[in-house]
Scaffold this motif. Sequence first.
Motif, PDB file in Angstrom:
ATOM      1  N   PRO A  33      -1.831   4.779   5.270  1.00  0.00           N
ATOM      2  CA  PRO A  33      -0.738   3.855   4.458  1.00  0.00           C
ATOM      3  C   PRO A  33       0.787   4.534   4.613  1.00  0.00           C
ATOM      4  CG  PRO A  33      -2.738   4.715   3.282  1.00  0.00           C
ATOM      5  CD  PRO A  33      -2.587   5.579   4.396  1.00  0.00           C
ATOM      6  N   ARG A  73       0.063  -4.150   1.829  1.00  0.00           N
ATOM      7  CA  ARG A  73       1.460  -3.758   1.305  1.00  0.00           C
ATOM      8  C   ARG A  73       1.767  -4.566   0.391  1.00  0.00           C
ATOM      9  NH1 ARG A  73       6.823  -5.207   5.156  1.00  0.00           N
ATOM     10  NH2 ARG A  73       8.246  -4.094   3.844  1.00  0.00           N
ATOM     11  N   HIS A  95       0.378   0.387  -0.021  1.00  0.00           N
ATOM     12  CA  HIS A  95       1.731   0.856   0.319  1.00  0.00           C
ATOM     13  C   HIS A  95       2.549   0.081  -0.475  1.00  0.00           C
ATOM     14  CE1 HIS A  95       5.647   1.306   2.039  1.00  0.00           C
ATOM     15  NE2 HIS A  95       5.172   2.509   2.725  1.00  0.00           N
TER      16      HIS A  95
END
Length: 489
Positions: A33, A73, A95
């Motif tokens: 990640p 993300r 992330h």
Amino acid sequence: METTDLTPAERRVRAAFPLGEGVDFREGDDEDPAQGASWGPERTLRAEVLRELLLDGPVREGRIAGLKVWGARITGVLDLMYGTVEHPVRLRGCHFDEVPNLYGATIPALVLTDSVLPGLTAGALHVGGVLRMTGCRVTGPVRLAGARISGALFADQARLGRLDQLCEEAVLQLNHAEFGTDVWAVGLVAHGEVRLQGSTVGGQVNLDDAVLQNPGGTALDAETLSVGTDLRGMRLRTHGRFNLRGARIPHQLNLAYSRLSHPEGPALRASSSVIGELWLREAAPIEGAVNLRRAQVELLHVPPEVWPERVRTDGLSYRILSPHLPAEQRLPLLEREVGGFLPHPYEQLTTAYRTVGDEAAARTVRLARMRRHRRTLPPYARLWGWLQDAAVGYGFRPMRAAGWLLLLLCTGTLAFALHRPPALKPGEAPEFNPLVYALDLLLPIIDFGQEGAFAPRGWYQWLSYLLIAAGWVLATTVAAGVTRSLNRQ
């Protein structure tokens, strides 16, 4: 937000939310990640979309809604400040581009396992279940001061802070937080201060195999921490102050196999704390000082080689010392007391040996206390103390007095054999026996009929006075020692 405004990735998450189903954006189980900044729009979610789902998302009757995402993300700030979320939040392996703001929020459960974040602002957060940060990598501070976690906090294998740049504030802030069960931080690595000041933990704090790095500062600040059972730190590595001042740990503070280092000051500070058992079994020698002033410990298991050169133990009370060692191996520690001679550490060690029935070791400690105290006295008092020590070991070595009696008996016998004292009444005096005469002078109360029948003169008269005075002192010392032995039996 209208469905037409959502990206394909966001529509997948929105569709799965009311069903409580998960959406997995990962391309493989082993992806990192930390590379999430390069992930494309096909796996990017806007924080504002997630916020709207959590606060006012669709639900379906008969299903338990929830946010469950892997490998996404998340852009923008996930702002749930003071919000009430009625659904569990699970964002694994994600992330975050920016620091989430969950200050004062209420969430049933929060899972951030294996995610990468620039920080986390979640002071006064209320989590009805568990907060999982297992394997997370957070470069900035994790602010959870005043949080209330009904279940446990899992921060095992997490990586907090940056090795190349220490954070100006604590990297993990759990001060004044409340945890219903445990704080589980096995294998945690923190580059900066970890703060548990004033926190309440219903179960245990587990720092086994953790590494806490804050050179020159405080590695763990757990002042006035209260735990329900144990604080574990087996194989713990700290570089910085380990502060447990005023902590309450009813069972074990287990630091076996640990390595504590803070050369600039106290590597371990547990003054005024109450601890059931303190274990430093097979730990490395502590680098720095140890402060245990006014602490209360039921069992103290610290091998002599673990103690550093500087200790503060004035007011420390303990009942049992482990492992049981001869007093000669424990006494050097008392010489390392910062501030010089203090009577309490000697008295406490004496009490510990008496508790296990080792009276010989207890006498050795008390004798060492008198000798150590003698070094603080003026010269004339030191001389008198030295004479007491040489003669009878300050009364703790009574059998030494028997040796002096034997030496004086031999001296008197030889002297009076060479120079027989004249009889007071020559016609009535018994036959002179130098051995019995010297014995009659030395032993008080007992009368063999020799002392009153003969009267030495000159220097031999002074010798008789010396034998009488020494006999009273030495004989009573031997009697006192025999009495103590009979009382113990």
